[in-house]
Design a protein around this motif. Sequence first.
Motif, PDB file in Angstrom:
ATOM      1  N   ARG A 107       4.834  17.485  -9.789  1.00  0.00           N
ATOM      2  CA  ARG A 107       5.652  16.480  -9.108  1.00  0.00           C
ATOM      3  C   ARG A 107       5.124  15.083  -9.425  1.00  0.00           C
ATOM      4  O   ARG A 107       3.913  14.870  -9.539  1.00  0.00           O
ATOM      5  CB  ARG A 107       5.635  16.735  -7.592  1.00  0.00           C
ATOM      6  N   VAL A 108       6.035  14.141  -9.504  1.00  0.00           N
ATOM      7  CA  VAL A 108       5.671  12.768  -9.874  1.00  0.00           C
ATOM      8  C   VAL A 108       4.948  12.092  -8.712  1.00  0.00           C
ATOM      9  O   VAL A 108       5.357  12.212  -7.550  1.00  0.00           O
ATOM     10  CB  VAL A 108       6.930  11.982 -10.271  1.00  0.00           C
ATOM     11  N   VAL A 109       3.857  11.402  -9.033  1.00  0.00           N
ATOM     12  CA  VAL A 109       3.079  10.718  -8.003  1.00  0.00           C
ATOM     13  C   VAL A 109       3.574   9.274  -7.877  1.00  0.00           C
ATOM     14  O   VAL A 109       3.698   8.553  -8.874  1.00  0.00           O
ATOM     15  CB  VAL A 109       1.573  10.713  -8.364  1.00  0.00           C
ATOM     16  N   ILE A 110       3.872   8.895  -6.636  1.00  0.00           N
ATOM     17  CA  ILE A 110       4.400   7.556  -6.370  1.00  0.00           C
ATOM     18  C   ILE A 110       3.281   6.677  -5.822  1.00  0.00           C
ATOM     19  O   ILE A 110       2.482   7.111  -4.992  1.00  0.00           O
ATOM     20  CB  ILE A 110       5.541   7.639  -5.327  1.00  0.00           C
ATOM     21  N   ASP A 111       3.247   5.441  -6.308  1.00  0.00           N
ATOM     22  CA  ASP A 111       2.307   4.455  -5.782  1.00  0.00           C
ATOM     23  C   ASP A 111       2.819   4.014  -4.415  1.00  0.00           C
ATOM     24  O   ASP A 111       3.901   3.418  -4.311  1.00  0.00           O
ATOM     25  CB  ASP A 111       2.250   3.277  -6.762  1.00  0.00           C
ATOM     26  N   ALA A 112       2.057   4.321  -3.367  1.00  0.00           N
ATOM     27  CA  ALA A 112       2.533   4.047  -2.007  1.00  0.00           C
ATOM     28  C   ALA A 112       2.737   2.557  -1.765  1.00  0.00           C
ATOM     29  O   ALA A 112       3.548   2.147  -0.936  1.00  0.00           O
ATOM     30  CB  ALA A 112       1.547   4.609  -0.991  1.00  0.00           C
ATOM     31  N   ALA A 113       2.020   1.718  -2.518  1.00  0.00           N
ATOM     32  CA  ALA A 113       2.139   0.276  -2.296  1.00  0.00           C
ATOM     33  C   ALA A 113       3.414  -0.298  -2.907  1.00  0.00           C
ATOM     34  O   ALA A 113       4.099  -1.112  -2.292  1.00  0.00           O
ATOM     35  CB  ALA A 113       0.921  -0.432  -2.884  1.00  0.00           C
ATOM     36  N   THR A 114       3.747   0.116  -4.107  1.00  0.00           N
ATOM     37  CA  THR A 114       4.879  -0.498  -4.806  1.00  0.00           C
ATOM     38  C   THR A 114       6.110   0.396  -4.845  1.00  0.00           C
ATOM     39  O   THR A 114       7.209  -0.079  -5.127  1.00  0.00           O
ATOM     40  CB  THR A 114       4.494  -0.808  -6.260  1.00  0.00           C
ATOM     41  N   GLY A 115       5.941   1.677  -4.600  1.00  0.00           N
ATOM     42  CA  GLY A 115       7.066   2.600  -4.735  1.00  0.00           C
ATOM     43  C   GLY A 115       7.348   2.991  -6.170  1.00  0.00           C
ATOM     44  O   GLY A 115       8.265   3.756  -6.445  1.00  0.00           O
ATOM     45  N   ASN A 116       6.551   2.447  -7.100  1.00  0.00           N
ATOM     46  CA  ASN A 116       6.744   2.809  -8.501  1.00  0.00           C
ATOM     47  C   ASN A 116       6.060   4.141  -8.797  1.00  0.00           C
ATOM     48  O   ASN A 116       4.951   4.380  -8.330  1.00  0.00           O
ATOM     49  CB  ASN A 116       6.133   1.752  -9.416  1.00  0.00           C
ATOM     50  N   PRO A 117       6.693   4.989  -9.587  1.00  0.00           N
ATOM     51  CA  PRO A 117       5.984   6.189 -10.030  1.00  0.00           C
ATOM     52  C   PRO A 117       4.783   5.753 -10.862  1.00  0.00           C
ATOM     53  O   PRO A 117       4.884   4.796 -11.633  1.00  0.00           O
ATOM     54  CB  PRO A 117       7.005   6.910 -10.909  1.00  0.00           C
ATOM     55  N   LEU A 118       3.661   6.430 -10.678  1.00  0.00           N
ATOM     56  CA  LEU A 118       2.472   6.078 -11.448  1.00  0.00           C
ATOM     57  C   LEU A 118       2.576   6.670 -12.845  1.00  0.00           C
ATOM     58  O   LEU A 118       3.126   7.753 -13.039  1.00  0.00           O
ATOM     59  CB  LEU A 118       1.224   6.605 -10.743  1.00  0.00           C
TER      60      LEU A 118
END
Lengths: 1020, 502
Positions: free
Chosen positions: A819-830
């Motif tokens: 599963r794709v990991v999302i940067d909690a701060a920006t909402g961008n996928p890492l």
Amino acid sequence: MNFYKTAQLLLLLLLGMSCSLVAQRVSVTGKVLDQNSGEPLAGTTILVRGTSEATLTDANGAFKIDVAEDAVLVASFIGFETHEVALAGRSSLTISLKENVNMLSELIVTGALGIRRSSKELGASAQVVGGDNLNQGKVINPLTGLSGKVSGLRINMYDSKVDPEIQISLRGMRSLSRSNGIDGRNPNAPIYVVDGVPIPSISRLNPNDIESITVLKGANAAALYGSEGVNGALMITTKSGQKGKGRVTISNTTTFSQVYLLPQAQTRFGQGINGVYSPAEYVSWGPEFDGTMKDFGGVLPDGSQPQMLFAAPTTDNRLGMFQTGLNQQNDVSFSGGDENGTYFLSSQYVKIKGIIPGDESDRINLRFNGTRRFGKLNTSYTVNYAHFSKSMTPDGPWITSYQLPANIDFSQFKDWRNPLSIGNPLNYFTAISGVRNPFFLAENFRQNAQQQVLNGKIELDYSFTPWLKAIYRVGLYSLSEETRNTTGKFAATGTRNVNGAVTDGTNSYRRLNSDFIVTATKDFGKFNTRLLLGQNLRTDDKKSTSIGSSNLLYPDLFNPDSRTGELSGSVALTQYRAAAAYGEFTAGYDNFLYLTFTGRNDWVSVLSPENRSYFYPGVSASFIASEALDFLNKSNTISFAKLYASWNKTGNVTLTPYQLNNAYSQANGFPFGNIIGFYPSLTNPNPSIKPEFVTSFETGFQLGLLNNRLNIDGAYVFSESNGQIFNANVSRATGYNTAYINAGTMTNDVVELGISGDVIHRSKLKWNLGFNFTYINNQVKELYDGATSRQNFRQSYAIIGRQYPTLIVTDYERDPQGRVVIDAATGNPLVAAAADTVGTLVPPYQMGISSSFKWKGLSLGLQFDWRMGGWMYSETIPRMYTAGTHPATVAYDRQPFIYPNSVIKTEDGTYEPNTSVYSAGDRAYWQRQGAVQSNTMAPSNFFKLRELNLSYNLPKALLGGQRFVREASIGFVATNLFIIRHKDNDQGDPEYLYNNTDGYSSFRQVPPYRTYGFNLNVSF
Amino acid sequence: MNQFVKIFLSVLFLTTLVSCDEFLDVNQNPNSPGSATLPLSSKLSAALVATVNLETGTINQVGAFWGGYWGTNNDGINQFLDLKTFNGPEIRHQRDGILIWENTFNAMLYYKLIQQEAELKDARFYAGVSKIMLGWHFLRLVDIYNGVPFDDALTNTLSPAYEDGKTVYEKAMALISAGISDLKNTPAGSEAGADDVVFKGNTLSWIKFANTIKLRALIRQSEVSSQSSYIASQIQLIQQEGSGFLGKGESALIQPGYLETSGKLNPFWENYYRNLQGVSTSNREMIRPTVYLIDQYKLRNDPRLANLYTTVDGEYKGVLFGNPETLPNFERIATSAFKGPLENDGKPAAIFKRYNQPSVLMGSYESLFLQAEAVQRGWLPGSAKGLYEQAIQDSFAYMEVPASAFAAYNAQATVNFDQAVDKIERIIGQKWLALNSISSIEAWNDYRRTGFPDFPNSLNAPTPTSRPLRFMYPESERMTNNEQTNRMGSDETLKDPVWWDQ
């Protein structure tokens, strides 16, 4: 003394012949039948041998002719073996013709050095493609006609311009190198040999001049060509005249091309930024289409404000950039001959109107082939002249069109010269965008070229005695090219300004190739032996001159003299020399066992003196089981069976001249008056570079079953290339961009299988199905400098243990479940730090299927092409993400969204499902996703109907009444009628590779097209 | 058997070819000279121009956007997006990225080859200059990428090992010192001539310049407390050497002899002002000063402003960096553009003077501001105020402001050194105004180091507080030297600062 006697004899013979002309004449009647079915053969040519007298059989197969009573009649009919009958006083006779079948035991191939030999003795595989099969799709470039027809051979046409380019590879990659040699040939391409003379390119050859192409697969079959033949050889035999009555053939093919497979685009959102409409914008980040009229661009000079309907389009507006292309081929040929000589004269005129408006090319081909016998001396000569000219625009127009919003109607941009047109460069275009009007680009930026190719050969073949023969063959290939690239001046400020520019260039390239070959044959009882010794010289000379200015004064005057600033220009001279000595010894036993030894030494000018001479040997064996083994010989099922094996080693040098030392040149404005400044080349030279060697082992079989109705052949090849000469990308921290090295080891395991059979074989109904399959497992075994992987081009790599080249892309950071990991701060996928190794960029599996169906005068030929297992990636896609035209960008309605099936990495390093962090879904977000390369790749699998040819031969009955027209046919031809691609591929045709790369498609390429049209043939 | 065949074939070959060697000896390049043909002088000029093109081109541009100087008007809204969004992966991209790594190492190769040849020929001047310039480039690389190869760089090692930023900094300092010592030992008369397009063979100027580069590198480490003893020892070395730094009026300018013809104009002029035909370039049409920059000049009634930018209805109008929206007040014609002679009654303007103006490698004002800061920090003796004022005066001179304007300017509370609460902030603030669009990279460097001046963030930044800290290692390096880049760990543009940024 001997010569004198021979001449006397010749004279006597000639006298004798003329005497026979006064012999008594008789009237002969007869009938020609199909030996198999007993049916009459209408339209058979009956020729009186040694004269030009001839007639045709009528609808009942009957003929009548007045001839000398001792005449010999020659009956010939297409698809049947020619039969000669001595009249011997008869006045009535029946001639039975035997149908031509592919008798493997009788198959003659054009071997290395253009020497025709029985395929029986060949210890390597060779496949013959006849002229008719080659021309099934009425191709303009003969190479395109081979696609899918030969196992092991991969041909990609990769451009839709008016001079499409071709990539060719035979039995996989042996060289890591991608740069072309002095002759312009790719290091992985086979050698092209036309009538015994190696030439750098055959794309300017008239395909209709080709009698057949023998594909010598791999270094084993082409051993005598040495380095040049390391990738195999395409032996092209051009047509020659036949003894007998002259024949005139006229044909016309007219086809239309239409663009297809554009990358998919979204049609929901229009121009603007952040969901807000902007009349000046070109990117599609505005609001959703709402069907209203909106301002478009700024106010025009007359004060009016153009408007455009802001609605989803009903058709793909991008197609407005293209037109229907037109391809016309007109052919005329004459052929004929007598006892001592033959001639073949042909001309072709090809005109192509491209799918980009204004692009066109034409080609004129003239060929004269002749032979003449003077006693023991056989002479032959060929002259081929091609004039090619093209005018086309560079890559620009298409780059713009896939970035424009979906509702934009292209037709309004055509009138760009009009200051009041929205297409005028001062109005909508360029200000914000930097994108230019595609029509302005197409008309204002032009590349023109005129090429003349002259090639030919003279061959002298002298038989000293029946067993000793010498051949001297000298061939010339001369290319001269004049180019002119122009840019029309368009004076404005900033990005709207276009400086007028012109570059005039001339390129001349001349190659001389000579071979001197002595062959001796001797039979000892059941043994027959042949020794061949030869010597080859090759000289290449090239000169390129260019002169130009990028600051022209006037929009319509393209001469560097009308300029400000300095003249720019350059001259480059290049020379290449190679020499070789080679030998081959063949021993045959009782027509069923053959053994061949080869050896060759090359000397090349591009290496340092201590490395420039290299030798390599080879051996091959062939065993004709059907002759040797009694039970096979008597078998009704097996008509022919051959087993063969070969081993050889081939040295190769892919270096171009002058690469041993670093060359300095002036740049960055130098010289500034008296101040000079020289920069070294950024390629690290290597004076001690050595030849690379390819060792190759091949074994295979050929089977003819059921009286040759079913033919099966198979081959397994293992080749290993060592110490490839490679201009490797190196860490820039070395200071250099690339370095010449002898790099590692690469292997190829190749499995080839061919099956061809007559499913239906009746006199009026025939259906032949052919099938060829290739599997190439290419592996990198070792790289240089201890590396486990090396970059080749962009995302394509050489990796130890993987196929070459392999695709590596950046991908998202994923949890163990993927599963794709999302940067909690920006909402961008890492994005994962380490790149993802995907798979090979060259399809390892290929299959060609051909079907030939004939019923009376009607025939239908189909060629299917299937390739599997490779990957491709597109550079068009990231730009479409940025421009907001890619379908992915509207997947969440341009709103913030929770990335499906994504996770958040918690502080303790575990992953929990993401239920609350929204990804922005705006332009910046999607632009980032476009830069993640796993979003721009797709499997390159495809299955396509490459060629279709439906033709109808007018019945003999229609032609029977007259003697003028011998044959006439009309037909429908088409290419790329349908294609099935992998579901993830919305990028384009996987065959379209940018600029000789692998699996890489660029926004610079013009998208693919399909063609369909008509063909008419008449012969007299 | 093979041997026999080989001999036989060779004999056959030789009998048919009279002079095989002559036939094959055609591999001498008839088109370009090799290294041996060319004197060192023809290589040094080239290398120096490559350096300054990079400095005033790509590097200056990155600094100008990330140092608070530049934004774009509506026309440029889609341009420089990677810089506006701090998009690290896009910037490192081999094709569409910003190739500072690649171009810097190419330029360094030119010096390395000169150094090797000079050492072989004992040409001390060339050896010294090339070492100093190599040092310059290594320092720049660390400022942008942190750890880079040093010992293995520019050798035949195809995959050079990286060293951490601090080590490279210290080794680069030592290399520059070695260069100074070469220059000091250059026999009189063996210096370069016109090919030294910076100082025309003046060794003293070169040594001062080298010392200034070292000072800049030491100032960069001011916030790394653990470096204080290293800094002190290095300062001592510079003082022992004794030549000092670039002083008033002593700029390092590069003038190869620019000509009024395309490709030979001053490249900064040709890229950012007007082309040969006088057409305003797309950069000039799109690039605009930021509102913050205009405000800072206005705040100080700065006479330089009038020479830098054009006005719109008598007003100086800036833009917001990274603004993703096309608002009417940021139209091309509604905002101030670079000013040059064509907009200045034919007189030279602040940064655009003539097509053949020399390129700035390092202005004397930068050196003076560096010295002022060093004095202020107590590293060097002298008057910080005096150096600060000289620096402003030199900047005025460069930007074509009459010297007479200085007194009134300096009297203002916003300018006057004595009235400053935070002296370092004041020095950096004035340095920022002086280096505008000239050595803009120093603005980004100083911001990362000190946080001065506090210019607003890009409106297109991933988060309101995220600022660019570095470049990621380039894709070209990831592709060819992956083990080493991986070994360096995370290189995120927004997360992982260079070593001196603490």
